[in-house]
Design a protein around this motif. Structure first.
Motif, PDB file in Angstrom:
ATOM      1  N   UNK A 171       5.931   4.528   8.147  1.00  0.00           N
ATOM      2  CA  UNK A 171       4.547   4.979   7.993  1.00  0.00           C
ATOM      3  C   UNK A 171       4.270   5.474   6.578  1.00  0.00           C
ATOM      4  N   UNK A 172       3.030   5.383   6.190  1.00  0.00           N
ATOM      5  CA  UNK A 172       2.601   5.880   4.882  1.00  0.00           C
ATOM      6  C   UNK A 172       2.444   7.389   4.966  1.00  0.00           C
ATOM      7  N   UNK A 173       3.024   8.087   4.014  1.00  0.00           N
ATOM      8  CA  UNK A 173       2.909   9.540   3.924  1.00  0.00           C
ATOM      9  C   UNK A 173       1.767   9.854   2.964  1.00  0.00           C
ATOM     10  N   UNK A 212      -8.658   1.955   0.559  1.00  0.00           N
ATOM     11  CA  UNK A 212      -7.281   1.489   0.742  1.00  0.00           C
ATOM     12  C   UNK A 212      -6.686   2.117   1.997  1.00  0.00           C
ATOM     13  N   UNK A 213      -7.003   3.388   2.229  1.00  0.00           N
ATOM     14  CA  UNK A 213      -6.496   4.056   3.432  1.00  0.00           C
ATOM     15  C   UNK A 213      -7.052   3.386   4.694  1.00  0.00           C
ATOM     16  N   UNK A 242       0.848  -1.200   0.000  1.00  0.00           N
ATOM     17  CA  UNK A 242       0.000   0.000   0.000  1.00  0.00           C
ATOM     18  C   UNK A 242       0.879   1.243   0.000  1.00  0.00           C
ATOM     19  N   UNK A 243       1.909   1.243   0.821  1.00  0.00           N
ATOM     20  CA  UNK A 243       2.810   2.404   0.893  1.00  0.00           C
ATOM     21  C   UNK A 243       3.457   2.692  -0.466  1.00  0.00           C
ATOM     22  N   UNK A 244       3.889   1.648  -1.148  1.00  0.00           N
ATOM     23  CA  UNK A 244       4.488   1.820  -2.475  1.00  0.00           C
ATOM     24  C   UNK A 244       3.464   2.360  -3.482  1.00  0.00           C
ATOM     25  N   UNK A 245       2.211   1.918  -3.389  1.00  0.00           N
ATOM     26  CA  UNK A 245       1.176   2.409  -4.296  1.00  0.00           C
ATOM     27  C   UNK A 245       0.913   3.896  -4.066  1.00  0.00           C
ATOM     28  N   UNK A 246       0.917   4.313  -2.823  1.00  0.00           N
ATOM     29  CA  UNK A 246       0.722   5.735  -2.513  1.00  0.00           C
ATOM     30  C   UNK A 246       1.868   6.555  -3.101  1.00  0.00           C
ATOM     31  N   UNK A 247       3.089   6.044  -3.002  1.00  0.00           N
ATOM     32  CA  UNK A 247       4.236   6.736  -3.599  1.00  0.00           C
ATOM     33  C   UNK A 247       4.061   6.844  -5.111  1.00  0.00           C
TER      34      UNK A 247
END
Length: 61
Positions: free
Chosen positions: A52-54, A32-33, A13-18
């Protein structure tokens, strides 16, 4: 669920947000969040170390 699997889901998920931040399209929306928040809560409960996800300031679309 094993710790490694839990962390792998969160990292995906973190990579997708990036990636979303580099694109005009958003794939990581509110659902997703919410999923990432549940994963994070479980990782906190298990005292796992993670990045953490930014989340973007404009929110998820």
């Amino acid at each position: 669920m094993k710790d490694e699997r839990l962390m792998a889901f969160y990292e995906a998920v973190r990579q997708q947000v990036i990636l979303d931040g580099k694109s005009r399209y958003r794939f990581a929306g509110e659902g997703v969040k919410a999923y990432a928040d549940k994963l994070r809560e479980e990782m906190d409960r298990r005292r796992l170390r993670f990045t953490p996800i930014d989340w973007p300031e404009d929110g998820c679309r």
